[in-house]
Design a protein around this motif. Structure first.
Motif, PDB file in Angstrom:
ATOM      1  N   LYS A 187       0.829  -1.202   0.000  1.00  0.00           N
ATOM      2  CA  LYS A 187       0.000   0.000   0.000  1.00  0.00           C
ATOM      3  C   LYS A 187       0.867   1.256   0.000  1.00  0.00           C
ATOM      4  O   LYS A 187       0.544   2.240  -0.683  1.00  0.00           O
ATOM      5  N   TRP A 189       3.931   1.385  -1.217  1.00  0.00           N
ATOM      6  CA  TRP A 189       4.532   1.410  -2.560  1.00  0.00           C
ATOM      7  C   TRP A 189       3.583   2.072  -3.554  1.00  0.00           C
ATOM      8  O   TRP A 189       4.002   2.903  -4.370  1.00  0.00           O
ATOM      9  N   ASN A 190       2.323   1.720  -3.489  1.00  0.00           N
ATOM     10  CA  ASN A 190       1.333   2.285  -4.400  1.00  0.00           C
ATOM     11  C   ASN A 190       1.026   3.752  -4.105  1.00  0.00           C
ATOM     12  O   ASN A 190       0.372   4.427  -4.907  1.00  0.00           O
ATOM     13  N   ASN A 191       1.513   4.237  -2.967  1.00  0.00           N
ATOM     14  CA  ASN A 191       1.437   5.666  -2.647  1.00  0.00           C
ATOM     15  C   ASN A 191       2.799   6.338  -2.807  1.00  0.00           C
ATOM     16  O   ASN A 191       3.083   7.356  -2.171  1.00  0.00           O
ATOM     17  N   ASN A 192       3.615   5.730  -3.693  1.00  0.00           N
ATOM     18  CA  ASN A 192       4.888   6.321  -4.132  1.00  0.00           C
ATOM     19  C   ASN A 192       5.974   6.375  -3.066  1.00  0.00           C
ATOM     20  O   ASN A 192       6.928   7.144  -3.200  1.00  0.00           O
ATOM     21  N   TRP A 237      -3.351  -8.486  -4.716  1.00  0.00           N
ATOM     22  CA  TRP A 237      -2.383  -7.721  -5.498  1.00  0.00           C
ATOM     23  C   TRP A 237      -1.938  -8.409  -6.781  1.00  0.00           C
ATOM     24  O   TRP A 237      -1.284  -7.782  -7.620  1.00  0.00           O
ATOM     25  N   TYR A 248      10.562  -6.035  -5.950  1.00  0.00           N
ATOM     26  CA  TYR A 248      10.153  -4.660  -5.641  1.00  0.00           C
ATOM     27  C   TYR A 248      10.967  -4.101  -4.475  1.00  0.00           C
ATOM     28  O   TYR A 248      11.647  -3.083  -4.614  1.00  0.00           O
ATOM     29  N   GLU A 261      11.508   1.142  -9.914  1.00  0.00           N
ATOM     30  CA  GLU A 261      10.582   0.116 -10.392  1.00  0.00           C
ATOM     31  C   GLU A 261      11.367  -1.165 -10.699  1.00  0.00           C
ATOM     32  O   GLU A 261      12.561  -1.109 -11.029  1.00  0.00           O
TER      33      GLU A 261
END
Length: 292
Positions: A187, A189-192, A237, A248, A261
């Motif tokens: 989560k 990671w998906n928020n940078n 995911w 990752y 990435e």
């Protein structure tokens, strides 16, 4: 700089007392300690009240995710630290985190500590509360050389309150807990967030979840999820925890800066393909069995 240190506890008072003692003895700052009490039939609530410590409470074992989320609502600082009740926090643990925060100069990070005994560093200062050799630990805890590393030990970890709130804390579908830590990382990671750093100088002694292991085969008490957490992560995911950690987070490699990435090479492609096959298999099996 003050942290809000959140510790879920499940009838583990002797170890909890030791963890709190270590925090008060070895911390450089006056941190806020918040315990989530599951059941507490061993006198945990009475101990916390006698020592004027904050706590949340459920009369049953709510699981790590629900417990941490409940306790975090009592936090008054900008920094959320998640600790286990069978940790002994060594001197300098919080200074190491503070130095990392100052170096980053923004809130998009996930720092975790380094565990000894049941963790990354082999150092035997006792397997149980009764055999713990505190004097030996305090003399030797910094002797083993260990690099800062990419990825995470899951706990102890520190994230800024901004990102804890942004991702909604721990995902409670993972209760009682297995799989919730990599899910939190995903989560973030998906928020940078791209700084996932294990800090060598933040050291804790880990006894190894002795109490929860004792309940492992008791069908009436929820403690561990085994492979269930991994399946929930996969279905959520689309990749396995192993793929996420390896490609990752680059877990257990030497820290060399913010992550990029994943490098799309043959090994990454094969791992993603294997995840998709496993995803399809797990999805179909769960549909047939009407699970998750």
């Amino acid at each position: 700089m003050r942290f809000s240190i959140i510790i879920p506890s499940f009838n583990n008072l002797n170890y909890l007392k030791l963890a709190i003692k270590s925090l008060k003895k070895n911390s450089s700052f006056d941190h806020e300690i918040i315990v989530h009490v599951n059941e507490g039939r061993d006198g945990t609530v009475e101990f916390l009240e006698q020592n004027n410590l904050k706590y949340s409470y459920t009369s049953y074992n709510s699981g790590i995710c629900t417990g941490l989320n409940m306790a975090s609502k009592l936090a008054t600082t900008d920094y959320i630290v998640y600790g286990h009740d069978d940790f002994y926090f060594c001197p300098g643990w919080d200074k190491a985190f503070v130095n990392e925060i100052k170096n980053v100069k923004h809130n998009a990070y996930y720092f975790s500590g380094t565990m000894m005994h049941a963790g990354q560093i082999e150092l035997n200062c006792g397997k149980t509360f009764d055999t713990f050799n505190e004097e030996k630990l305090l003399k030797e805890f910094m002797k083993p050389k260990f690099d800062d590393f990419q990825g995470s030990t899951w706990a102890p970890h520190l994230i800024h309150r901004e990102y804890w709130d942004k991702v909604g804390g721990l995902s409670e579908e993972f209760n009682p807990g297995t799989g919730s830590d990599p899910d939190l990382n995903m989560k973030l990671w998906n928020n940078n967030v791209r700084i996932f750093k294990g800090v060598s100088k933040c050291r804790v002694y880990h006894f190894g979840s002795i109490v929860t292991r004792g309940y492992k085969n008791n069908k009436n008490i929820i403690t561990e999820t085994g492979r269930r957490g991994g399946k929930i992560f996969l279905l959520k995911w689309g990749i396995t925890i192993k793929t996420f950690k390896r490609f990752y987070l680059k877990s257990d490699t030497k820290f060399d800066g913010p992550l990029d990435e994943p490098n799309v090479n043959l090994r990454f492609s094969l791992s993603i393909f294997a995840s998709k096959i496993y995803f399809l298999y797990t999805y179909l099996v769960n549909k047939l069995l009407d699970k998750y």
